[in-house]
Every structure is written in C-alpha cells, then in structure tokens.
Design an enzyme around this catalytic site. Structure first.
Site, PDB file in Angstrom:
ATOM      1  N   ASP A  69     -46.535  42.424  -7.633  1.00 17.63           N
ATOM      2  CA  ASP A  69     -46.644  43.846  -7.254  1.00 17.63           C
ATOM      3  C   ASP A  69     -45.195  43.549  -6.013  1.00 17.63           C
ATOM      4  OD1 ASP A  69     -47.142  46.938  -6.570  1.00 17.63           O
ATOM      5  OD2 ASP A  69     -49.449  46.198  -6.784  1.00 17.63           O
ATOM      6  N   ASP A  74     -44.086  48.993  -8.166  1.00 15.53           N
ATOM      7  CA  ASP A  74     -44.994  50.148  -7.493  1.00 15.53           C
ATOM      8  C   ASP A  74     -43.604  51.508  -6.868  1.00 15.53           C
ATOM      9  OD1 ASP A  74     -47.462  50.333  -5.895  1.00 15.53           O
ATOM     10  OD2 ASP A  74     -45.603  51.039  -3.967  1.00 15.53           O
ATOM     11  N   GLU A  86     -44.321  51.274 -12.037  1.00 16.70           N
ATOM     12  CA  GLU A  86     -45.625  52.412 -12.122  1.00 16.70           C
ATOM     13  C   GLU A  86     -45.217  53.755 -11.764  1.00 16.70           C
ATOM     14  OE1 GLU A  86     -48.938  54.135  -8.758  1.00 16.70           O
ATOM     15  OE2 GLU A  86     -47.187  53.177  -8.211  1.00 16.70           O
ATOM     16  N   HIS A 142     -57.011  49.873  -8.592  1.00 17.55           N
ATOM     17  CA  HIS A 142     -57.277  49.822  -7.603  1.00 17.55           C
ATOM     18  C   HIS A 142     -57.136  51.232  -6.927  1.00 17.55           C
ATOM     19  CE1 HIS A 142     -52.344  49.460  -7.634  1.00 17.55           C
ATOM     20  NE2 HIS A 142     -53.128  49.891  -6.740  1.00 17.55           N
ATOM     21  N   ASP A 143     -56.386  52.288  -7.546  1.00 18.77           N
ATOM     22  CA  ASP A 143     -56.044  53.727  -7.057  1.00 18.77           C
ATOM     23  C   ASP A 143     -56.765  55.069  -7.720  1.00 18.77           C
ATOM     24  OD1 ASP A 143     -54.006  52.983  -5.620  1.00 18.77           O
ATOM     25  OD2 ASP A 143     -51.913  53.364  -7.372  1.00 18.77           O
TER      26      ASP A 143
HETATM   27  O1  TEU Z   1     -50.081  53.856  -5.320  1.00 17.59           O
HETATM   28  C1  TEU Z   1     -48.589  55.328  -5.914  1.00 17.59           C
HETATM   29  C2  TEU Z   1     -49.039  56.063  -6.498  1.00 17.59           C
HETATM   30  O2  TEU Z   1     -49.752  56.345  -6.775  1.00 17.59           O
HETATM   31  C3  TEU Z   1     -47.854  57.083  -6.192  1.00 17.59           C
HETATM   32  O3  TEU Z   1     -46.269  56.587  -6.511  1.00 17.59           O
HETATM   33  C4  TEU Z   1     -48.207  58.944  -7.253  1.00 17.59           C
HETATM   34  O4  TEU Z   1     -47.042  58.909  -7.592  1.00 17.59           O
HETATM   35  C5  TEU Z   1     -48.426  60.132  -6.718  1.00 17.59           C
HETATM   36  O5  TEU Z   1     -49.946  59.147  -5.930  1.00 17.59           O
HETATM   37  C6  TEU Z   1     -49.398  60.976  -6.903  1.00 17.59           C
HETATM   38  O6  TEU Z   1     -49.970  61.136  -7.781  1.00 17.59           O
HETATM   39  C7  TEU Z   1     -48.739  52.509  -4.667  1.00 17.59           C
HETATM   40  C8  TEU Z   1     -49.850  51.628  -4.946  1.00 17.59           C
HETATM   41  O7  TEU Z   1     -50.893  51.982  -6.396  1.00 17.59           O
HETATM   42  C9  TEU Z   1     -50.909  52.450  -3.942  1.00 17.59           C
HETATM   43  O8  TEU Z   1     -52.268  51.573  -3.776  1.00 17.59           O
HETATM   44  C10 TEU Z   1     -50.256  52.654  -2.647  1.00 17.59           C
HETATM   45  O9  TEU Z   1     -51.090  53.088  -1.903  1.00 17.59           O
HETATM   46  C11 TEU Z   1     -49.069  53.576  -3.039  1.00 17.59           C
HETATM   47  O10 TEU Z   1     -48.361  52.644  -4.293  1.00 17.59           O
HETATM   48  C12 TEU Z   1     -48.035  52.875  -1.890  1.00 17.59           C
HETATM   49  O11 TEU Z   1     -47.127  51.871  -2.085  1.00 17.59           O
END
Ligand code: TEU
Ligand code: CA
Length: 565
Positions: free
Chosen positions: A101, A202, A259, A337-338
């Site tokens: 990642d 990411d 992502e 994980h989000d």
């Molecule tokens: O997540 C990114 C993310 O969720 C945002 O890019 C998204 O565009 C936003 O919430 C709108 O929906 C990644 C990782 O998966 C996350 O765990 C991290 O906290 C984040 O990036 C920061 O690195």
C-alpha cells in the site's frame, strides 16, 4: 468473447491484511509482519492468490500507517526490513503474491520533507507541500477534509496555512513540484525492486488540486464543505499517473491498483484502460455509497445511513460490469479497512448471520472482476460492540465528535450511534482466531478491543465446521479462481427489476452460470423460465421449486451451471 489481453491478475483473488490487527507474535498487543508470515498457510487455504498489506512504513500512527514519516523504513511495531524480505520470500514459496500500500498524496508531518518545509518560506522543501496565506484572518478556502473540519491548518512559524485533506498530521504533497515527484518515484522504484508484485496506490485521485483555490458552494449545515471538484479526479491526475507509470513501471510486471473512491465509470475507463498506461484497475466506492442519507447535512455523508435500494445498487453494478468491459478491469468488494463490516451493513448479524454472510459473498465475487476480501470477512466478522468513546482508535471518529458534538451541538447519543454503525474501526478490530483470551490475536494487551462475539465467530471453530462461513468462502473462492467462465464470461442480470432478488448469469462459449440471491430476509419467489443446469453450491441444503416457481428463503443464494456444448 474475451477481447482483453489476458493478465495474471485477472485470475487473482486478493486478501487484505490489516497488519496491526492480524496476528501478534511478540505480545505487545500489535499485529506484526512475523504474524503475517505465521498465518500464510491459513491465507493460502482460502484460495486467495495475493495479499494486500495496509501500509507498513515508519509512521507515528496518527492514521495507522497512512501517515508515513520515512518511506524507506519499516514501522518499528511491525518489524524490520528483513521481516519484509522474509514475508515476500515465504509468500512466494506458497505461490502467494504481495501487494504493498503506497501513499503518495501526503506524508506525516514528522516526515523530514515537512519538517524542512515548515521551517521558512524559502526553504528548498517549501514547495513539496501546499502553503497558502490566510484570507481575512481565516482559512484560505472553506474546503472540508475527508476526516471532517477544514483542510487548512495554520502554522505559527511562518504564519501560513498548509493543506491536509486528511488529518492535520498528514500534510498534502504538492504534485506541481517536479523535484517532489522525482523523489516519490525513487521511493516507488526502491520497493518495486524489492520483489513486490503489486502496488495499491492510496487516495491517488486527490494528488492534483485546483491551485486557483475557489470557495466551495456550501449547502450543508457545516462550516466547511466537501468540494471534490477542486481536489478529486482533476484532469492533471492523469498526467501525473501517466508519468508515474512511465518512470516507475515501464519495465516490470507489477499490478497497480489505484484507490479512486469517487471515480465513476467514465473516470475508471481513463484510469484503467490498458491503452492509457495508468493503472490496471481501480477501487471505486460508488456501489458502497448508496446507503448514505443525503438529507442529513450536519455530518459528512458517510456517517448517515438509510436502507439501500437494491434496484439502485443494480443500476450501479450494471454500469460497472458493462461499462468497463473490454476497456479495463473491475474490482469486486464489500469491505475494506475504511468501511463498516458487510454482514452488519447489508446482512443480519444475529438471526441470519451465516445465511446473509454467504449470500453476500456469492452475490459479489462471481461477477466480472478481481475479488478483494478483507481479513475476517471470511468468518463473518461483524461491526464492533463498543459502547465507550475510549474504545475507538480512529482519528476520524474523534474529528467527527469534535465537529458534530462539541462544535455543532448535536447530541452525544446520536453521534455515538452513527459512530457505532459507520466508523472505520468496525473493520479494524483484531482478527478472531480462536476462543482463547483476546481471540488468540495476542497474549498481551490488544491495541484495540476484540469483539466480544469471538467465542462464536472465530477461525478455529469455523475451520472444523463443514457448514461454516469460512468453508463456504473457501469453496466459492476456489470456484471463482479456477473457472475461465467466471473470470471472463459475459455478465447479464436476470430478474433485473425484482426489488429484492439479485441474480445474474455468466456465459462463455462452453457454459452458463446462473447465480440467484435473495438480498432480504423476507421470503420471495421468482419464476423459473429455463433450466439452470447442475447445482454448484449455495447456502441452503435444498431448493424449493414448485410449479415453475423458485422460493427464496431469507438470504438464500444458489449457483447453477449449464454446459452449453
Ligand atoms: O482512503 C482515502 C479515502 O477514503 C478518500 O480518498 C476518499 O476519497 C474520501 O473519503 C471520500 O470518499 C485512504 C485510505 O484507505 C484510508 O485508510 C486513509 O485514511 C486515507 O487514504 C488517507 O491516507
Ligand atoms: Ca507485535
């Protein structure tokens, strides 16, 4: 039928490991790389072929490793560079690939680049980040960060604001700086040469910003507004990604997954069309944003919840299944994980735990695309059962609470309920291995509380139960992995307008699979118009067809296959 050039990653099944919560080998309460190595045989047994590891680089852990302070170092708690090399070697011995990642949108504020950058306006690293003067004593714009609150933080030293789309300990890098980009490519080349097989990149859609910094139009009840049009999917992102591809990836056979949370199909085609030489596939959140309640504007959309309309979900899935065909490749997932746990979100974690978990897997992973399974999903892990604020760990939870309760005046109970249902911590509780103390995750004090349901939901118990969610996942993932038709076959919905049945076929020159799922706990039925063929698998022991009608009990799911020639 197959018009795309075949690639190894079309056959891949990805298992996402959140190392912090996977398995702890030295009793410090934190999962580690040695823990992943110890569990490789388990991972292999699932039928998966690749592991995606969430970030493992040096980090003060404001956002569990997404805030990186040294791209070349490994997080102390996780282990050493030797452990990483051993993990790659041990995984490869088992024919498992490894995906890292990689975070290029921001660093930690403890990264040496930022420490330099904030020192003075003429520091050579100043333009590695995005600095701006205030606007009448206030933030330069009203843009809202993804964790809530302003994207701007005032730095007393030089009296300017720096931009952070995520926490204030995660300043955004300035991709306009050629020197910064080159430094980043060096890092990527370093890791690509260590023998990893893939990179998940990411928050990549955010690397370009509108440097004219317009105010966002704010129709919410919050002081700041998500103004994606100024910091997501800007045309320049594609230029940068192409350059990254050119500089870092030209030689190798590395899988790249961008992502791209808010990307729609059109954008996905740009990012993932092999001709464009950007990414091999992207991860969009579109299909998992349909249960947000847009009428609530005092919190960011993701915290609110309404019942998802299955017909709308089908619209979205259809757009992706058909839209990317021959123009890219899809990712298939319910969890990462989000996000909250799928069985708690769209299934029934109590009464129909098994049925709904199995149905959801059947529905998702036999479609066209590469499956991504989050650790614990395969045993039906559920959302947390936390009651106290002090049980939570995610920085985003604390920002929400501050903005909505302390500043916004909403009630404690209401916001705690949202946190309970929606927080990212739901996906991050320790893996439940057995019914011993701390679910066998650690013999120490876990960094985050284990879900109390571990006595019922754990790997050891499910492993010896033929009818478990775990063994169902094994069967399903092996089926998917080894079947050309389920990888490349055409996708077509059937019973398209049925409000609670999700059903489709996958067809190639030799066979036709039919997958039928009841997305609800209400019993329903469908008219059987043709013979579905041999029974392959499902989550009920029998099938009820009478007078050409197939009855579907709560969360019932079946897979059939008919040989065409
Ligand atoms: O997540 C990114 C993310 O969720 C945002 O890019 C998204 O565009 C936003 O919430 C709108 O929906 C990644 C990782 O998966 C996350 O765990 C991290 O906290 C984040 O990036 C920061 O690195
Ligand atoms: Ca440990």
């Amino acid at each position: 039928m197959v018009k795309v050039e075949k690639k190894w990653w079309h056959q891949t099944i990805v298992y996402q490991v959140y190392p912090r919560s996977f398995y702890d080998t030295n009793a410090d309460g934190i999962g580690d790389l040695k823990g992943v190595i110890e569990k490789l045989d388990y991972i292999k047994s699932l039928g998966v072929t690749m592991i995606w590891l969430n970030p493992i680089f040096s980090s003060p852990n404001d956002d569990n490793g997404y805030d990186i302070s040294d791209f070349y170092g490994i997080m102390d708690e996780f282990g050493t560079i030797e452990d990483v090399e051993e993990l790659i070697a041990e995984a490869h011995k088992r024919d498992l690939k490894i995906m890292f990642d990689f975070v290029m949108n921001h660093t930690s504020d403890e990264h040496p680049w930022f420490i330099e950058s904030r020192k003075s306006k003429d520091n050579p690293y100043r333009d590695f980040y995005i600095w701006k003067e205030g606007h009448d004593g206030e933030e330069p714009t009203n843009w809202e960060g993804f964790f809530g609150g302003s994207v701007w933080e005032k730095d007393e030293g030089t009296n300017e604001y720096y931009m952070h789309l995520f926490s204030k300990k995660m300043p955004d890098l300035n991709w306009e700086s050629e020197k910064m980009r080159q430094s980043m490519y060096d890092v990527a080349r370093f890791w690509a040469n260590k023998g990893v097989d893939g990179l998940r990149i990411d928050a990549i859609i955010h690397i370009a910003k509108d440097h004219t910094f317009p105010q966002g139009i704010n129709n919410t009840d919050r002081p700041y507004v998500l103004a994606d049009q100024y910091y997501a999917n800007l045309p320049q992102v594609h230029d940068f990604v192409k350059e990254f591809h050119q500089e870092v990836l030209m030689e190798g056979n590395l899988l790249t997954v961008g992502e791209a949370s808010t990307a729609g199909v059109e954008e996905a085609i740009q990012y993932a069309n092999p001709k464009n030489k950007e990414f091999d596939m992207i991860i969009s959140f579109q299909h998992l944003s349909l249960d947000f309640d847009d009428s609530i504007t005092y919190v960011p959309p993701k915290w609110s919840q309404k019942k998802m309309d299955l017909l709308v979900f089908k619209d979205v899935m259809e757009r992706w299944q058909h839209g990317l065909k021959d123009k890219g490749w899809n990712t298939l997932y319910w969890n990462n994980h989000d996000m909250p746990r799928v069985v708690s979100r769209f299934g029934n974690e109590d009464k129909y735990h098994r049925e709904s978990a199995k149905m959801l897997a059947t529905l998702m992973y036999l479609q066209w695309g590469t499956p991504y399974i989050l650790q614990g999903e395969e045993i039906g892990m559920t959302n947390t059962d936390y009651q106290e604020m002090s049980d939570y760990r995610d920085v985003e939870v604390f920002t929400l609470y501050r903005e909505a309760v302390e500043k916004g005046g909403r009630s404690h109970d209401e916001i705690m309920d949202m946190i309970h249902r929606r927080s990212r911590d739901n996906a991050r509780t320790p893996m439940q291995w057995n019914n011993e103390k701390n679910a066998g995750f650690t013999t120490g004090n876990p960094w985050m509380k284990v879900n109390r349901n571990y006595q019922n939901i754990n790997v050891e118990k499910e492993n010896i139960d033929a009818d478990s969610i775990l063994n169902y996942y094994r069967k399903l993932l092996h089926l998917k992995r080894d079947d050309e038709c389920l990888i490349y076959g055409d996708f077509q919905f059937i019973y398209r307008n049925h409000p609670q049945v999700y059903a489709y076929t996958r067809t190639d020159a030799e066979k036709k699979y039919t997958i039928i799922c009841n997305f609800d706990e209400q019993v329903t039925e469908v008219v059987v118009e043709e013979i579905f063929g041999e029974y392959v698998m499902g989550n009920y022991v029998d099938i009820e067809i009478k007078n050409n009608k197939l009855t579907l009990r709560p969360y019932e799911a079946h897979v059939f296959c008919k040989v065409i020639k």
